[in-house]
Design a protein around this motif. Sequence first.
Motif, mmCIF file in Angstrom:
data_model
loop_
_atom_site.group_PDB
_atom_site.id
_atom_site.type_symbol
_atom_site.label_atom_id
_atom_site.label_comp_id
_atom_site.label_asym_id
_atom_site.label_seq_id
_atom_site.Cartn_x
_atom_site.Cartn_y
_atom_site.Cartn_z
ATOM 1 N N GLU A 1 0.829 -1.194 0.000
ATOM 2 C CA GLU A 1 0.000 0.000 0.000
ATOM 3 C C GLU A 1 0.871 1.255 0.000
ATOM 4 O O GLU A 1 1.869 1.337 0.719
ATOM 5 N N LYS A 2 0.493 2.239 -0.804
ATOM 6 C CA LYS A 2 1.244 3.481 -0.883
ATOM 7 C C LYS A 2 0.843 4.408 0.268
ATOM 8 O O LYS A 2 -0.330 4.475 0.648
ATOM 9 N N PRO A 3 1.798 5.134 0.838
ATOM 10 C CA PRO A 3 1.446 6.095 1.896
ATOM 11 C C PRO A 3 0.559 7.194 1.338
ATOM 12 O O PRO A 3 0.826 7.741 0.261
ATOM 13 N N ASN A 4 -0.506 7.507 2.060
ATOM 14 C CA ASN A 4 -1.503 8.466 1.579
ATOM 15 C C ASN A 4 -1.325 9.803 2.292
ATOM 16 O O ASN A 4 -1.982 10.104 3.289
ATOM 17 N N PHE A 5 -0.394 10.624 1.797
ATOM 18 C CA PHE A 5 -0.210 11.954 2.357
ATOM 19 C C PHE A 5 0.323 12.874 1.260
ATOM 20 O O PHE A 5 0.919 12.422 0.275
ATOM 21 N N GLN A 6 0.106 14.170 1.446
ATOM 22 C CA GLN A 6 0.652 15.160 0.521
ATOM 23 C C GLN A 6 1.978 15.703 1.010
ATOM 24 O O GLN A 6 2.939 15.813 0.253
ATOM 25 N N GLN A 7 2.017 16.060 2.299
ATOM 26 C CA GLN A 7 3.270 16.502 2.883
ATOM 27 C C GLN A 7 3.325 16.051 4.341
ATOM 28 O O GLN A 7 2.295 15.862 4.983
#
Length: 264
Positions: A45-51
């Motif tokens: 699963e890819k990390p779900n954040f912008q910054q």
Amino acid sequence: MKKYILAIIALIIVASCKTKTAVTPPISASTPIASNTEFFSKIKEKPNFQQLKINSKVNVETGSYIPTLDATIYIENGQKVWMNMLAVFLNVGRGIATPDGIRGYEKWNKTYIESDFTYLNNLMNVNFIDFSSLQNLLTGRNFVPINEKDFILTKNAQGYSLNSSKNLIFQNKGKTSEYAVSLDYSNDFDLMRVNLKDMKSADNLEVLYGNWESFENMKIPKNVKIIIKGSKASQILLENTKFDSSKMETPYSVPNNYTKTEIR
């Protein structure tokens, strides 16, 4: 001293939602798991954040004294990793990594680096680190390519273990390396340990993760320990003390009269 400060900059430019699993009786670590679809789906699963802004304390063991450093690490997902370091309230260095490479400077000796990821790979005794794997290493995601057919998955009371069924081969700029790879995960699929043994030398890279914390819509390790053995030897411990998702400015420019340097 200057090479160690730049080494830290390179490594911490370089500094998923929690999933509950059903309680099952411990299974022998030597017993492969018959159905592993859920496991591989979770760890990829890819990390779900912008910054993501991380305040961290950095402790380094190299054989020479280096004071504990206070670091601010700022990650824009897939775009850049920026880092600023302080020692005893004095700014000692700053760096930035992008998919194109890494740049950093340190003030004690007025030196700086500008390099592709060859610099960082040489530092860590490997040859496969790029921007994506660097970001994954800092945030506790798989920084080694995982292909299900190349690994054997087993389960025990502590969680899961992945061991390469054959040496993983990486080619980069004419260099070919082979590694025996093992990874350990908790029962909640949190990455706990990665070990890479170079099969052609005494080089070994181990990364340990601990004290995972839920933050917004993902989990992040509060402790990251990087252990480098072989032709180069050092340990770097990141103790992440605070996480923040707000945007911040990330200025970077090398001061005048600084000298370019390289790690050999």
